[in-house]
Design an enzyme around this catalytic site. Structure first.
Site, PDB file in Angstrom:
ATOM      1  N   HIS A  39       2.702  -0.863  -2.936  1.00 33.61           N
ATOM      2  CA  HIS A  39       2.382  -2.242  -2.394  1.00 33.61           C
ATOM      3  C   HIS A  39       0.830  -2.269  -2.846  1.00 33.61           C
ATOM      4  CE1 HIS A  39       1.938  -6.080  -0.296  1.00 33.61           C
ATOM      5  NE2 HIS A  39       0.828  -5.457   0.017  1.00 33.61           N
ATOM      6  N   GLU A  40       0.077  -1.059  -2.429  1.00 29.09           N
ATOM      7  CA  GLU A  40      -1.432  -1.206  -2.464  1.00 29.09           C
ATOM      8  C   GLU A  40      -1.914  -1.082  -3.945  1.00 29.09           C
ATOM      9  OE1 GLU A  40      -3.011  -2.474  -0.253  1.00 29.09           O
ATOM     10  OE2 GLU A  40      -1.532  -2.344   1.255  1.00 29.09           O
ATOM     11  N   CYS A  51       1.765  -9.549   3.321  1.00 28.88           N
ATOM     12  CA  CYS A  51       0.268  -8.921   2.930  1.00 28.88           C
ATOM     13  C   CYS A  51      -0.764  -9.859   3.385  1.00 28.88           C
ATOM     14  CB  CYS A  51       0.508  -9.115   1.334  1.00 28.88           C
ATOM     15  SG  CYS A  51      -1.298  -8.607   0.595  1.00 28.88           S
ATOM     16  N   HIS A 104      -1.887  -4.012  -6.240  1.00 26.66           N
ATOM     17  CA  HIS A 104      -3.188  -5.049  -6.201  1.00 26.66           C
ATOM     18  C   HIS A 104      -4.321  -4.763  -7.127  1.00 26.66           C
ATOM     19  CE1 HIS A 104      -2.661  -7.043  -2.332  1.00 26.66           C
ATOM     20  NE2 HIS A 104      -2.175  -6.084  -1.834  1.00 26.66           N
TER      21      HIS A 104
END
Length: 106
Positions: free
Chosen positions: A96-97, A55, A100
């Site tokens: 993954h995003e 990341c 966040h």
């Protein structure tokens, strides 16, 4: 989208809050396509697996759990509702995003 495009040599996805924008927007680079997803919500997932990811917010790689196939409800760049099915690396980027948004870094 501009920030992701400027970092394509080392990045395949970006969440708005990574660059200080307090909105639930991600941008994904999938092959030659770069597309935004506004307020994405994963509605279905299957094919759980363990992998490692890096990341921009961290040094090195970290272990994580992902799903090979996902379905996502979101608004496109024109704020029109969309439903997409994604698999493989594109599905991994999206997962993954979205993490966040909750402050989770892998």
């Amino acid at each position: 989208m501009d920030t992701l495009k400027a970092n394509l040599d080392r990045c395949v996805g970006m969440a708005a809050n990574m660059i200080g924008v307090k909105k639930q927007i991600i941008v994904v680079a999938a092959g030659p396509f770069v597309f935004p997803m506004v307020n994405p919500v994963i509605t279905k997932k299957s094919g759980k697996y363990e992998t490692e990811e890096s990341c921009l917010s961290l040094d090195g790689v970290r272990p994580c759990v992902r799903y090979d196939e996902i379905e996502v409800d979101f608004l496109d760049q024109n704020f029109k509702p969309q439903h997409g099915k994604y698999s493989g690396f594109t599905a991994q980027i999206i997962q993954h995003e979205i993490q966040h948004f909750s402050g989770e870094l892998i």
